[in-house]
Scaffold this active site. Structure first.
Site, PDB file in Angstrom:
ATOM      1  N   ASP A 140       0.873  -1.154   0.022  1.00 20.62           N
ATOM      2  CA  ASP A 140      -0.082  -0.017  -0.062  1.00 20.62           C
ATOM      3  C   ASP A 140       0.937   1.336   0.036  1.00 20.62           C
ATOM      4  O   ASP A 140       2.103   1.099   0.219  1.00 20.62           O
ATOM      5  CB  ASP A 140      -0.841  -0.176   1.209  1.00 20.62           C
ATOM      6  CG  ASP A 140      -2.151   0.850   0.819  1.00 20.62           C
ATOM      7  OD1 ASP A 140      -2.350   1.738   0.247  1.00 20.62           O
ATOM      8  OD2 ASP A 140      -3.464   0.317   1.328  1.00 20.62           O
ATOM      9  N   GLU A 346     -10.608   6.257   4.118  1.00 18.82           N
ATOM     10  CA  GLU A 346      -9.568   5.851   5.001  1.00 18.82           C
ATOM     11  C   GLU A 346      -9.874   6.272   6.433  1.00 18.82           C
ATOM     12  O   GLU A 346     -11.004   6.223   6.815  1.00 18.82           O
ATOM     13  CB  GLU A 346      -8.277   6.125   4.539  1.00 18.82           C
ATOM     14  CG  GLU A 346      -7.680   5.500   3.098  1.00 18.82           C
ATOM     15  CD  GLU A 346      -6.419   5.420   2.745  1.00 18.82           C
ATOM     16  OE1 GLU A 346      -5.449   4.916   3.353  1.00 18.82           O
ATOM     17  OE2 GLU A 346      -6.093   6.157   1.702  1.00 18.82           O
TER      18      GLU A 346
END
Length: 459
Positions: A140, A346
């Site tokens: 990521d 997020e």
């Protein structure tokens, strides 16, 4: 039915799936949509991207267990046994691999305290060796930095741990020379074996060859003028119609409110989300966290969709948060309240209360306490609705419908019928969470798979 795995190292067959597997299959159908349909003679785990201008490599993420993080906090720890990890969180990856997915991204989260970006047992041992995934494993954004706390505290160790875990491609958005220097140094010192580098390079080249990037390294822009075309918008509008879930229709249900009549003297449209494309689209759109309002986004708000749908003689009145006196003095035929969450992405979406954005609750109470009303909830997840449910005549979970608000009006006014079902259990109170089907304390406001249906009106 199928068995997740059968191997002495990993134990016996963990779970057989039938209905659960069907749900996983539906979720992973986006892979052949992006990459093309895998040929029947393909080898297991080998990535596949069909030739053609519209095919792109898909990415399954985030491996693995990020849906089970404690206290619903992003990048947190998933505390669960291995058998349960495989049973609950692994099926979507197995199905993705079976469909030829090209890349799999590793999660920021941890499993029982160990960062996934440093978990060799799961990334190499299970994903690559047992599930036979032959595509690219990718980190990521700055994912290896976060192996340490605070991030980047020991970058040399993070490079070693991440690459050794089996990550083939590392997402380094800023100081890429630091990563290259550290990795090169560790390979020269035999800290990271050359075999690990060969594996990563082979996988990256495999995907690039499959995609035809050596023959056609640049993107084909010949179809760029079709982006956002009317054909695309009609498809998006259809997706909206099929995804909305009708949770309540009438009090009592024997007297349904929906579909609404198009010809009425006066209709009230209320709520912060009624005329707001940014709220409809949510995060990960124009910007990381999305935008509020109607600037920079082309589309149809729910308010304008309703105006497009009702009879020309019907008067539409829009007020974000009308008070009781305003509602009483206007003699509305009925009200449509559109409320929900702010935009987020997020960790900025972490919530300890999962409530509707203020003044949403006040708007629901004011409108639904005085006129017949349908409440449309714009959210990325189930939110607290139980306290207001008795006042609401009809309730619709619209999720994040995006730019094509006309799809919402299509269902509200009966041009099409509701068919959507809940893909998540809708809780009564936040104290119940986590709560899933089969839990001893399972007591849902609306159960997993619930959704009322309506028939389209004949015009």
């Amino acid at each position: 039915m199928y068995c997740v795995c059968r191997d002495p190292r990993w134990g016996r067959c963990y779970e057989s799936y039938s209905e659960d597997h069907r749900i996983v299959q539906e979720m992973t159908e986006i892979i052949p949509g992006l990459q093309g349909i895998l040929p029947t003679n393909s080898k297991k785990g080998v990535p596949f991207v069909a030739p053609g201008k519209t095919m792109v490599a898909a990415c399954a993420k985030h491996f693995v267990g990020d849906g089970g993080m404690i206290r619903r906090i992003d990048e947190n720890n998933t505390v669960i046994g291995f058998n349960e990890l495989v049973k609950i969180h692994m099926p979507a990856y197995l199905d993705s691999i079976r469909k030829g997915v090209a890349t799999i991204m590793v999660s920021y989260s941890s499993w029982n305290g160990k960062k996934m970006h440093a978990n060799r047992d799961l990334v190499t041992g299970f994903l690559k060796n047992k599930l036979k995934f032959r595509g690219i494993t990718i980190s990521d954004w700055q994912g290896i930095d976060k192996i340490t706390s605070p991030p980047h505290a020991n970058y040399s160790y993070s490079v070693e741990a991440g690459v050794d875990a089996g990550i083939d491609m590392v997402m380094v958005p800023y100081n890429f020379t630091e990563f290259i220097d550290d990795l090169t140094s560790q390979v020269k010192k035999n800290i990271i074996p050359m075999s690990r580098i060969d594996d990563a390079v082979q996988r990256i080249l495999r995907v690039k060859f499959v995609m035809g990037l050596f023959e056609n390294p640049l993107a084909d822009v010949s179809m760029i003028n079709q982006l956002g075309s009317q054909e695309h918008r009609e498809l998006a509008r259809e997706a909206v119609r099929k995804s909305l879930v009708l949770l309540k229709n009438g009090k009592p249900a024997a007297k349904p409110l929906l579909p609404l009549p198009k010809k009425s003297p006066k209709i009230l449209i209320a709520g912060t989300h009624g005329d707001n494309l940014g709220y409809q689209c949510g995060g990960w759109t124009i910007t990381w966290h999305g935008l509020r309002g109607n600037d920079l986004t082309i589309g149809t708000t729910i308010l304008n969709a309703i105006k497009n749908t009702v009879d020309p003689t019907t008067q539409i009145v829009y007020s974000e948060n009308p008070d009781a006196n305003f509602i009483k003095s206007n003699k509305f035929s009925y009200g449509i309240v559109v409320v929900g969450e702010p935009t987020y992405a997020e960790m900025y979406g972490d919530s300890s209360n999962l409530t509707i954005l203020e003044p949403g609750p006040s708007t629901i109470n004011n409108v639904c306490g005085l006129v017949k009303c349908v409440v449309v909830v714009i959210s990325g997840r189930p939110v607290v609705i139980e306290p207001y449910l008795q006042k609401i005549d009809a309730l619709v979970a619209a999720w994040l419908p995006g730019t094509e608000g006309q799809g919402v009006a299509d269902l509200l006014f009966g041009d099409y019928g509701f068919t959507g079902k809940l893909a998540r259990t809708w809780f009564k109170t936040i104290e119940q969470l986590p709560m899933n089907v089969g839990d001893p304390h399972y007591d849902a406001l609306f159960e997993f798979g619930f959704g009322l249906s309506t028939e389209p009106l004949k015009h």
